[in-house]
Write a protein that holds these residues in place. Structure first.
Motif, mmCIF file in Angstrom:
data_model
loop_
_atom_site.group_PDB
_atom_site.id
_atom_site.type_symbol
_atom_site.label_atom_id
_atom_site.label_comp_id
_atom_site.label_asym_id
_atom_site.label_seq_id
_atom_site.Cartn_x
_atom_site.Cartn_y
_atom_site.Cartn_z
ATOM 1 N N GLY A 316 0.784 -1.223 0.000
ATOM 2 C CA GLY A 316 0.000 0.000 0.000
ATOM 3 C C GLY A 316 0.816 1.272 0.000
ATOM 4 O O GLY A 316 0.278 2.361 -0.226
ATOM 5 N N SER A 318 2.049 2.911 2.444
ATOM 6 C CA SER A 318 1.711 3.810 3.544
ATOM 7 C C SER A 318 2.250 3.239 4.848
ATOM 8 O O SER A 318 1.992 2.080 5.172
ATOM 9 N N ARG A 323 -5.158 2.498 2.665
ATOM 10 C CA ARG A 323 -5.407 2.524 1.225
ATOM 11 C C ARG A 323 -6.854 2.927 1.011
ATOM 12 O O ARG A 323 -7.769 2.273 1.527
#
Length: 479
Positions: A316, A318, A323
């Motif tokens: 993702g 992150s 997400r």
């Protein structure tokens, strides 16, 4: 009001369908056994089965969702056995990490320094970060607080950071990068390009000692052995309870706090499960660990697949595992079950900066890597690394560096000065229980009867890595 026959029949059918959709049958077959009801009311013999099942499900949820916190509790416990028991004491590895300690996927190419801040005991705390460093601070639930050094606000020039405890309302002096952590305990990871000498330029002391700070104690624990990995049985929940009792209730999101409360882990209350609950939680931890291993070694999120058998550990892009506004629960478990340190610099590597990672547990045939077999990994010329690249080998059980007779550094690295390249600049690397004759410097020993997994690292990854115009090969069985 009068309704025609056709309308009445239609309405009756819709009503019956609605009743059917909100009703339960008198028997329901489940993995926990058959559940019996009388017109939707659970019969006495099924009530206990239902609650056993619910407690098991809650226990599994807690395991999967609280691995990050338990991981840092276990890491702090392990470091304390080495004398690293206050922010005054800073542990480091000179010359580099090795397989003596059970710890999640350390690399053997970097000198680490580490300690835990205790903002409850010390109050506001200062870290003087060294120049040319890559340091990270995460809170006790393993959430990102700040980078220091090259990826941080001092941009590698060195800087003074002030960490404030939860709820702090006192004076905040000027001249610091100020961070407010949601937890009292914070994990500090120190790395510097200049190795041990630069790492040891770090200073950590309470703000109250600003005028005359006491010196730090530096503990080289490279020769020591300890366990810093969380449990996979009942004791996992006692690890999680430790952090719940120490930290403010508001440091944890309500959803996870609710899952914990459902199995008896509540701040301010003793966690003392009875014999029934202990049995259920021990089973839940083992099931949860099995699920975490599937998420880590056979992830099903398409973004976890890099190419071929190779996986990406940070799904993702992150560091918060978000997400489209949703928390990627499986990705969070996947990462934290096999790895440590949370920073945006790892989640979204930049061209020429930071590091990039790939791992696999399978060979070219899709079979699990077997320590009793021999393999070759071909690395094409010009690996896209600004600095260097490496392959470290880990035990699939402990997720720690594999322990073998031949070395405490089970790895090969392009900066070692020992790798032998092919005529075209490529490298053939070998993994197995015996070294190929004449290629010992390109070999990592593995153990018969055990599996293993490699982690390929690029330090300063370049465009061909991100564009995938340069790709890793597969592990080719040689027998």
């Amino acid at each position: 009001m009068t309704i025609g026959n056709s309308g009445s029949a239609s309405t009756s059918a819709e009503l019956l369908a609605a009743i059917e959709s909100v009703s339960s049958p008198d028997t329901v077959d489940t993995p926990f056994g058959q559940l019996n009801f009388f017109d939707g009311v659970p019969l006495p013999e099924s009530v206990s089965t239902i609650y056993d099942a619910l407690d098991l499900i809650r226990g599994v949820d807690v395991f999967l969702n609280c691995v990050p916190g338990a991981s840092l509790v276990a890491l702090r416990r392990g470091l304390r056995t080495l004398g690293i028991d206050s922010p005054r004491a800073i542990g480091y590895t000179d010359p580099r990490a090795n397989s003596r300690t059970i710890g999640l996927t350390p690399n053997t190419e970097t000198t680490y320094g580490t300690t835990f801040l205790d903002l409850k005991a010390w109050g506001p705390t200062i870290i003087e970060a060294p120049p040319n460093s890559m340091c990270v601070v995460d809170d006790f639930w393993f959430r990102y607080v700040t980078d220091m050094g090259i990826p941080g606000p001092d941009h590698g020039q060195g800087g003074n950071y002030l960490f404030l405890p939860p709820g702090y309302e006192g004076e905040v002096p000027d001249g610091y990068f100020v961070l407010r952590s949601p937890t009292f305990t914070n994990w500090v990871v120190l790395r510097a390009l200049g190795g041990v000498a630069d790492v040891r330029k770090t200073r950590i002391y309470p703000l109250s000692e600003l005028d005359s700070p006491s010196p730090n104690e530096w503990i080289n624990w490279v020769e020591e052995s300890c366990n810093t990995v969380h449990a996979n049985d009942l004791s996992f929940y006692f690890e999680v309870d430790e952090i719940v009792q120490e930290e403010p209730a508001e440091a944890l999101d309500p959803e996870r706090a609710g899952q914990l409360a459902a199995i008896g882990i509540v701040k301010g209350r003793p966690f003392d499960p009875d014999e029934r609950m202990r049995g259920i939680l021990d089973k839940a931890a083992r099931i949860g660990a099995g699920m975490a291993r599937a998420l880590s070694y056979a992830p099903r999120d398409p973004q976890a697949s890099l190419y071929g058998s190779w996986n990406n550990a940070f799904v993702g892009g992150s560091h918060e595992f978000l997400r489209d506004g949703a928390r990627l629960l499986d990705a969070r478990t996947q990462f934290h079950y096999i790895a440590t340190v949370i920073t945006p610099a790892m989640a979204r590597a930049r061209v020429g900066a930071g590091s990039a990672y790939a791992y696999t547990v399978h060979d070219a045939r899709g079979e699990v890597l077997d320590g009793g077999r021999s393999y070759r990994l071909h690395v094409d010329p010009n690996p896209p690394a600004k600095n260097f690249w490496s392959v470290d080998v880990y035990d699939t059980q402990t997720r720690s560096l594999i322990q073998v007779p031949s070395t405490i550094w089970p790895a090969v690295a392009s900066n070692s000065g020992q790798l032998v390249a092919n005529d075209d600049g490529s490298h053939d690397l070998f993994f197995g229980p015996t070294a190929p004759e004449g290629r010992e410097s390109n070999w990592v020993e593995t153990l018969p009867g055990k599996s293993w997994f490699p982690l390929f690292r690029l330090y300063g990854p370049l465009e061909p890595w991100f564009e995938q115009t340069w790709r890793l090969g597969e592990f080719e069985p040689l027998d």
